[in-house]
Design a protein around this motif. Structure first.
Motif, short mmCIF file in Angstrom:
data_model
loop_
_atom_site.label_atom_id
_atom_site.label_comp_id
_atom_site.label_asym_id
_atom_site.label_seq_id
_atom_site.Cartn_x
_atom_site.Cartn_y
_atom_site.Cartn_z
N UNK A 95 44.89 33.83 46.90
CA UNK A 95 45.18 34.36 48.23
C UNK A 95 46.68 34.52 48.45
N UNK A 96 47.50 33.90 47.58
CA UNK A 96 48.96 34.06 47.66
C UNK A 96 49.36 35.53 47.61
N UNK A 97 48.57 36.35 46.93
CA UNK A 97 48.88 37.78 46.81
C UNK A 97 48.63 38.55 48.11
N UNK A 98 47.87 37.96 49.04
CA UNK A 98 47.63 38.54 50.38
C UNK A 98 47.10 39.97 50.35
N UNK A 99 46.11 40.30 49.52
CA UNK A 99 45.58 41.67 49.51
C UNK A 99 44.79 41.97 50.79
N UNK A 100 44.80 43.23 51.22
CA UNK A 100 44.13 43.57 52.49
C UNK A 100 43.75 45.05 52.52
N UNK A 101 43.25 45.58 51.42
CA UNK A 101 42.96 47.01 51.33
C UNK A 101 41.72 47.45 52.10
N UNK A 102 40.75 46.56 52.29
CA UNK A 102 39.51 46.97 52.97
C UNK A 102 39.15 45.96 54.07
N UNK A 103 39.92 45.92 55.16
CA UNK A 103 39.65 44.96 56.24
C UNK A 103 38.37 45.29 57.00
N UNK A 104 37.76 44.24 57.57
CA UNK A 104 36.60 44.43 58.44
C UNK A 104 35.27 44.52 57.73
#
Length: 433
Positions: free
Chosen positions: A190-199
């Protein structure tokens, strides 16, 4: 560590460095019929971004099962699986050229100082956060292409992917949110903090991607399977082997989503004591793990082990929950049996075959090779031929993808007489009678 004597229940909280090594003494010992309680570390992505680990995963130290000898099998019943992570991250991977020798899962290299499997630290968050402890260079062997951070509800029943602000909040307290065990050395992905497809909403149905016994030669944990094992053939690093030597695997890295609470996995014994290990728990996964990775989580698992003497098998046999069986392989109802008996009388069929479900794990370079491998394993155990297994799997079972590109389950209704001869009847009747 001082070796333990065999116990009725062992509590496992130590991990390998990514290598399953049959030459190492087994610290943990459990009695035949006893329990293994383990706090597992997250699987793929955390170890993949931690180049000090040499196998792509961080599984538990193997457990010696009292009475298990080479040529036996160990039946492992999964009594419970509980997710402890509050969040995780995952997605498609991209190997980073120049940061590994031949295989990014195994042989990480610092592109600046040249250190092999370098120790590393995290500095900040994001995909450049993993740094060589010696020279400070970015050393992660993998980065994401498309990826996400997911949080779970308190009951661990559903997950939700986060936007940028939520992903970054989780990233700043990664070990906390992932509930990483104390003796795990992996960096929290989770350190990489990816967020490409929220929700995105998803159901939590946890299972073990790794559950098996120690192979007959030292082998990286994620490569203990016929598909990933292909990368070891003539590899330039320390764990390269020949194609013939790959037979020493035990296929503990299955990624079959039916290896979940209530199921039983029957594993080959290829070293004294078996060496039962586990890890790579996933919060959910569709058949095939088509993204290459899924939601790696920490968790607590309760297993019970039973030695089956003189059951020489080459790879795992799975007894799934009835609800997880293919429609054609589910046990027949009383109503169905009554109708078939009526037909047998009308057609003068003197004896009906009594049968039970069983799934053989097959692995190989691709799905065709894996399917043939699973059918050959079934035919060898049941002392019949592959064409018979083909027929039975076609009309009373199914071929299902475990992991793309090369893990399948070959499921069929097996005659009671076959199971009895193979010493599997007791385990199968326990599951389905």
């Amino acid at each position: 560590m001082t070796k333990q004597s065999a116990k009725q229940t062992v509590y496992v909280d130590k991990f390998t460095d990514g290598i399953l090594d049959p030459t190492e003494d087994m610290y943990y010992k459990v009695k035949n019929g006893g329990h293994i309680i383990a706090n597992t570390a997250p699987g793929c992505w955390g170890p993949m971004i931690t180049p000090e680990l040499k196998g792509g995963h961080e599984v538990t130290k193997p457990v010696f099962v009292e009475g298990a000898e080479v040529g036996d099998a160990v039946a492992i019943r999964i009594n419970s699986i509980r997710v402890t992570s509050m969040a995780t991250a995952s997605g498609n991977d991209k190997p980073m050229e120049g940061r590994f020798n031949g295989d990014p899962f195994i042989a990480g290299v610092c592109p600046n100082c040249g250190a092999k499997n370098p120790k590393s630290v995290t500095e900040g968050i994001g995909q450049g956060a993993v740094r060589c402890a010696e020279c400070g260079e970015d050393v992660t062997p993998f980065t994401f292409t498309n990826a996400y951070t997911m949080v779970f509800d308190e009951k661990r029943s559903v997950g939700l992917t986060l936007d940028k602000s939520g992903a970054e909040k989780v990233a700043h307290a990664g070990r906390h949110y992932m509930a990483t065990p104390e003796d795990s050395i992996q960096h929290p992905v989770v350190t990489f903090a990816p967020h490409d497809i929220p929700g995105v909403m998803a159901r939590v149905i946890p299972f073990l991607g790794q559950l098996g016994t120690t192979p007959a030669r030292p082998m990286p944990d994620s490569h203990n399977a016929g598909d990933f094992g292909q990368f070891l053939i003539d590899a330039p690093h320390d764990y390269g082997l020949t194609e013939a030597q790959l037979v020493d695997r035990t296929d503990g890295h299955m990624d079959v989503n039916r290896v979940r609470e209530g199921s039983t996995v029957i594993c080959p014994v290829k070293v004294a004591g078996g060496g039962v290990y586990l890890g790579d728990m996933h919060a959910m996964q569709g058949n095939g793990e088509i993204a290459g990775h899924t939601t790696d989580v920490a968790g607590i698992v309760d297993l019970q082990v039973d030695v089956i003497k003189n059951l020489a098998i080459e790879g795992p046999i799975l007894l799934p929950l009835t609800e997880d069986l293919p429609a054609l392989a589910k046990p027949f109802t009383d109503k169905e049996k009554k109708e078939v008996r009526r037909m047998a009388e009308a057609w003068h069929v003197p004896e009906l075959e009594e049968s039970y479900p069983v799934s053989f794990i097959g692995t190989g370079a691709d799905l065709n090779a894996a399917t043939l491998n699973g059918m050959e394993r079934a035919a060898k155990l049941f002392r019949t031929d592959v064409p018979e297994i083909m027929n039975r799997a076609t009309i009373t079972g199914s071929i299902d993808i475990g992991r793309n590109p090369g893990v399948v389950t070959v499921t069929l209704l097996a005659p009671k007489r076959y199971l009895e001869h193979a010493k599997l009847l007791k385990q199968v009747e326990y599951m389905y009678k």
